[in-house]
Design an enzyme around this catalytic site. Structure first.
Site, PDB file in Angstrom:
ATOM      1  N   LYS A  28       0.988  -1.172   0.080  1.00 52.24           N
ATOM      2  CA  LYS A  28       0.075  -0.165  -0.069  1.00 52.24           C
ATOM      3  C   LYS A  28       0.806   1.160   0.010  1.00 52.24           C
ATOM      4  O   LYS A  28       0.771   2.250  -0.886  1.00 52.24           O
ATOM      5  CB  LYS A  28      -0.978   0.059   1.200  1.00 52.24           C
ATOM      6  CG  LYS A  28      -2.243  -0.809   1.002  1.00 52.24           C
ATOM      7  CD  LYS A  28      -3.212  -0.832   1.972  1.00 52.24           C
ATOM      8  CE  LYS A  28      -4.207  -1.894   2.151  1.00 52.24           C
ATOM      9  NZ  LYS A  28      -5.427  -1.917   1.560  1.00 52.24           N
ATOM     10  N   HIS A  52     -14.591   2.838   4.589  1.00 50.85           N
ATOM     11  CA  HIS A  52     -14.555   1.307   4.624  1.00 50.85           C
ATOM     12  C   HIS A  52     -16.001   0.705   4.467  1.00 50.85           C
ATOM     13  O   HIS A  52     -16.939   0.936   5.227  1.00 50.85           O
ATOM     14  CB  HIS A  52     -14.206   0.941   5.987  1.00 50.85           C
ATOM     15  CG  HIS A  52     -13.978  -0.400   6.463  1.00 50.85           C
ATOM     16  ND1 HIS A  52     -14.830  -1.258   7.394  1.00 50.85           N
ATOM     17  CD2 HIS A  52     -13.400  -1.341   5.933  1.00 50.85           C
ATOM     18  CE1 HIS A  52     -14.507  -2.277   7.456  1.00 50.85           C
ATOM     19  NE2 HIS A  52     -13.486  -2.538   6.545  1.00 50.85           N
TER      20      HIS A  52
END
Ligand SMILES: NC(=O)c1ccc[n+]([C@@H]2O[C@H](COP(=O)([O-])OP(=O)(O)OC[C@H]3O[C@@H](n4cnc5c(N)ncnc54)[C@H](O)[C@@H]3O)[C@@H](O)[C@H]2O)c1
Length: 318
Positions: free
Chosen positions: A127, A170
């Site tokens: 990431k 999320h």
């Protein structure tokens, strides 16, 4: 925000792209290779079909105020009619077919993006590397969000080159039914970016759930994980069997599902993997050791949950 880029086309990435396309956003998936494209296309097809099937099945639910219609696909169930559902199905087929593009060239994918949603595998170094590669290719106004379930945005903010426009958005698995969107900034996220993402989440059929500070596990898993752990501990210590533990929770709180029914949905392999991360699990005789042993026995018998037809409960019987 209209032009949305999704980084990663896995289980969640595919669903995030699709829900955006369904609600009329212009979606580009950035994928790292032709192999990734080959893995992502069938997912896009499969989840598109599941979404459309749920819309079609919603016809049988008309007139039921508490119906389990797909909440991420239908914003207003009151006054829903068969004609309106037909319109939604027609629009969905069109949007899912026309609003999705796949791009291997990162600079092209990111050009003019209003929002980039990173949904790559849960790998800290990958990431970080991705954010560093992206930072010079993003337009000044682009907001960057991560869908990471377990990592905090403050771990990555400095690598993005735009900490004030970086935060977590999320989603839940089966996004078109479970339409939660937990919005969580890090201390450097600007109010403008945060508010823009909250508004955006509502536009794509989600219920934005706002966190005022960083919290590992967000809101849902901060409550769910301890509940599931406590239930497994009661089972492993031999205090009560799973059915009794579930019945206690369901009767005591009016909840529709007890912890072991939830574990069957989550999957026993996932529960086992989570348990293994706890250091005490290695200590023979500890409760966590016993939880792992019992879960492993079930996994070895193929009883891994709803998807396998059997977990703590048998789903082959009607
Ligand atoms: N699966 C869930 O239920 C769920 C729910 C909410 C959030 N999330 C989060 O979503 C993210 C993705 O999870 P998933 O379940 O979709 O995973 P997945 O394994 O299904 O997909 C991961 C995707 O990332 C890509 N990828 C991996 N490494 C890469 C790299 N170095 N460069 C470019 N692409 C790379 C893969 O090709 C794949 O498309 C994770 O951060 C996870 O925490 C998952």
């Amino acid at each position: 925000m209209n032009r949305v880029v999704v980084i990663g086309g896995g289980v969640l990435g595919a669903q995030i792209g699709l829900i955006n396309a369904y609600w009329g956003k212009d979606v580009t998936f950035w994928l790292r290779s032709e192999d990734s494209v080959g893995r992502t296309r069938p997912k896009i097809k499969r989840y598109s079909e599941l979404m459309l099937n749920d819309l079609k099945s919603a016809k049988a639910l008309l007139g039921d105020g508490a119906a389990k219609y797909p909440h991420g696909l239908i914003k207003d169930w009151d006054g829903m009619t068969e004609e309106k559902l037909d319109e939604l199905i027609a629009r969905a087929s069109e949007n899912l077919a026309n609003n999705i593009h796949i791009e291997l060239d990162l600079a092209k994918a990111l050009e003019g993006a209003d929002l980039v949603i990173e949904s790559m595998a849960e790998d800290v170094e990958a990431k970080k590397a991705m954010y560093e590669t992206m930072r010079d290719k993003l337009s000044e106004n682009t907001i960057l969000a991560t869908n990471s379930s377990t990592l905090l945005p403050s771990m990555f903010a400095e690598y993005t080159g735009r900490p004030e426009k970086y935060l977590a958005l999320h989603f839940a698995n089966n996004i078109w039914r479970n339409n939660t969107a937990e919005v969580m900034g890090h201390p450097g996220t600007s109010k403008e970016a945060y508010d823009a993402v909250v508004e955006f989440a509502g536009e794509i059929g989600m219920v934005p759930l706002q966190l005022h500070k960083e919290q590992p596990g967000y809101i849902l898993n901060s409550m769910l994980v301890p509940l599931l752990s406590s239930a497994q501990a009661l089972w492993a210590k031999g205090v009560a069997d799973p059915e009794t533990i579930d019945r206690t929770w369901e009767l005591g709180t009016s909840a529709p599902m007890g912890p072991f029914k939830i574990l069957d949905v989550v999957g026993l392999q996932t529960a086992y993997n989570i348990n293994l991360m706890k250091p005490e699990t290695k200590v023979e005789g500890s409760v966590n050791y016993e939880i792992s042993r019992l879960l492993k026995e079930k996994i070895d018998r193929g009883e891994t949950g709803v998807n396998a037809g059997k977990g703590f409960y048998d789903y082959t019987k009607k």
